[in-house]
Design a protein around this motif. Structure first.
Motif, short mmCIF file in Angstrom:
data_model
loop_
_atom_site.label_atom_id
_atom_site.label_comp_id
_atom_site.label_asym_id
_atom_site.label_seq_id
_atom_site.Cartn_x
_atom_site.Cartn_y
_atom_site.Cartn_z
N TYR A 46 -37.95 -61.97 14.86
CA TYR A 46 -39.38 -62.25 14.67
C TYR A 46 -39.78 -62.05 13.21
CZ TYR A 46 -40.15 -62.42 19.77
OH TYR A 46 -40.14 -62.75 21.10
N VAL A 51 -43.03 -64.37 12.58
CA VAL A 51 -43.97 -64.01 13.66
C VAL A 51 -44.45 -62.58 13.47
CG1 VAL A 51 -44.15 -63.63 16.16
CG2 VAL A 51 -43.03 -65.67 15.30
N VAL A 81 -47.16 -60.49 21.03
CA VAL A 81 -46.11 -61.51 21.07
C VAL A 81 -45.32 -61.39 22.37
CG1 VAL A 81 -43.96 -62.29 19.98
CG2 VAL A 81 -45.93 -61.69 18.56
N LEU A 91 -42.55 -70.02 20.92
CA LEU A 91 -42.81 -69.32 19.65
C LEU A 91 -43.83 -70.07 18.80
CD1 LEU A 91 -39.29 -67.96 18.72
CD2 LEU A 91 -41.33 -66.64 19.29
N ARG A 95 -47.28 -68.46 17.55
CA ARG A 95 -47.78 -68.51 16.16
C ARG A 95 -49.22 -69.02 16.12
NH1 ARG A 95 -42.57 -70.70 14.87
NH2 ARG A 95 -41.40 -69.21 13.63
#
Length: 163
Positions: A46, A51, A81, A91, A95
C-alpha cells in the motif's frame, strides 16, 4: 514538515489522512499490522502504490532508530482501506474513496454513486454464483456414487460444453 501529511477528517470525523507527527511517535509496522489485521507485506505494498503514505523513520537516538513509525492517522487510514477492501472495493475505488474523504466539504453524491455502482457489480456476481450453484448441483445430482472413475458423471459433465 517535509514528506508528511496531516490527517484530514472524513465522513463522520474519521481521520483518513496520511502519517503525520514526529518520527519518534507512533508504532512500528508490526504493531500497525497487529492493530489493523493487515499484513506487513500488504502495508508495504500500500505504501509502494501510494494508498498509504510512507511513514517517517525514527532518528538515530531513538530506540527504534531507522524504523518507520506510524501514527494514529496512518492506522485509521489503513483501517479505512481494509474495510473498503473487505467490502470488495478495488484499489482504484479505494483511492477514489480516500480522495473524496480527504475533502470533507464535497457533497457525498460521488461516494453514493461509487457505492451504488459497486453494489450493482456485487449483485451481478451473486447472480452468476447462483447459476454456478445450480449447475454444480445438477452435475453432482447426476453422480452415481460407487462407480469407477471411468464412469463418473461429474468428470463426464466437466468434459463436455455446457447446455
Amino acid at each position: 514538515m517535509a514528506g508528511t501529511r496531516t490527517a484530514r477528517r472524513g465522513q463522520g470525523g474519521a481521520a483518513v489522512g496520511g502519517s503525520g507527527g514526529t518520527p519518534t511517535d507512533g508504532m512500528t509496522i508490526g504493531a500497525l499490522a497487529a492493530r489493523t489485521g493487515v499484513g506487513v507485506e500488504t502495508i508495504r505494498y500500500y505504501e509502494r502504490i501510494g494508498v498509504l503514505p510512507r511513514a517517517p523513520r525514527g532518528g538515530s537516538a531513538q530506540a527504534h532508530a531507522g524504523y518507520r513509525r506510524y501514527d494514529e492517522a496512518a492506522a485509521e487510514r489503513l483501517a479505512f482501506v481494509r474495510r473498503a477492501r473487505d467490502l470488495g472495493f478495488s484499489l482504484d475505488e479505494v483511492r477514489e474513496l480516500l480522495s473524496l474523504a480527504d475533502e470533507p466539504d464535497r457533497p457525498c453524491a460521488e461516494v453514493d454513486a461509487l457505492a451504488r455502482t459497486h453494489l450493482a457489480r456485487v449483485e451481478e456476481r451473486i447472480a452468476q454464483l447462483d447459476g454456478l450453484r445450480t449447475e454444480l448441483g445438477r452435475v453432482i445430482g447426476a453422480c452415481r456414487r460407487g462407480q469407477a472413475v471411468a464412469d463418473c458423471r461429474i468428470l463426464e459433465a466437466l468434459g463436455r460444453p455446457p447446455c
